[in-house]
Design a protein around this motif. Sequence first.
Motif, PDB file in Angstrom:
ATOM      1  N   ARG A 211      -0.643 -10.336   2.023  1.00 26.73           N
ATOM      2  CA  ARG A 211      -0.318  -9.056   1.397  1.00 26.73           C
ATOM      3  C   ARG A 211      -1.080  -7.965   2.142  1.00 26.73           C
ATOM      4  O   ARG A 211      -2.198  -8.181   2.607  1.00 26.73           O
ATOM      5  N   VAL A 212      -0.456  -6.804   2.254  1.00 27.20           N
ATOM      6  CA  VAL A 212      -1.000  -5.737   3.089  1.00 27.20           C
ATOM      7  C   VAL A 212      -1.121  -4.469   2.263  1.00 27.20           C
ATOM      8  O   VAL A 212      -0.160  -4.039   1.612  1.00 27.20           O
ATOM      9  N   ALA A 213      -2.297  -3.859   2.297  1.00 30.13           N
ATOM     10  CA  ALA A 213      -2.537  -2.566   1.653  1.00 30.13           C
ATOM     11  C   ALA A 213      -2.794  -1.546   2.757  1.00 30.13           C
ATOM     12  O   ALA A 213      -3.633  -1.769   3.634  1.00 30.13           O
ATOM     13  N   THR A 214      -2.049  -0.439   2.729  1.00 35.68           N
ATOM     14  CA  THR A 214      -2.138   0.579   3.771  1.00 35.68           C
ATOM     15  C   THR A 214      -2.426   1.931   3.143  1.00 35.68           C
ATOM     16  O   THR A 214      -1.864   2.268   2.105  1.00 35.68           O
ATOM     17  N   ALA A 215      -3.287   2.705   3.795  1.00 34.81           N
ATOM     18  CA  ALA A 215      -3.579   4.078   3.382  1.00 34.81           C
ATOM     19  C   ALA A 215      -3.312   4.987   4.572  1.00 34.81           C
ATOM     20  O   ALA A 215      -3.756   4.696   5.686  1.00 34.81           O
ATOM     21  N   GLN A 216      -2.574   6.070   4.331  1.00 39.44           N
ATOM     22  CA  GLN A 216      -2.289   7.037   5.391  1.00 39.44           C
ATOM     23  C   GLN A 216      -2.538   8.439   4.886  1.00 39.44           C
ATOM     24  O   GLN A 216      -2.293   8.733   3.717  1.00 39.44           O
TER      25      GLN A 216
END
Length: 112
Positions: free
Chosen positions: A25-30
């Motif tokens: 699972r991948v958590a991304t912040a931009q």
Amino acid sequence: MSLTFKSSRPESFRLVGTDANGRTRVATAQKQSGDFYWSLRLEHPSGRNWQAQYHGQAVLDALGELMRSKDNEYVQDRARGDRPHTDAADLNYAVNDVDPDGAPISSIFQRR
């Protein structure tokens, strides 16, 4: 006079969690250069995803909290075999629909 160039690329962070079975699972912040909030997104192996916003310096903590808050869904998806979720059937119907005999609903109430 010196020129200062701003990057057009967003600032981003990514947390990747992989369990013993290889599920990831991948958590991304931009965050764009002029944005006030961080845009957070969590993706599960089943295809489900969640979005959130965060303002502050501890963006990695916010990503970890987003992952922690969806741990239950992660475990449930694993139990379901990571199959895609289907939307529940809508059992509602319009008021002006007819009953099985063909009479409009409004006339059913007027028979009394």
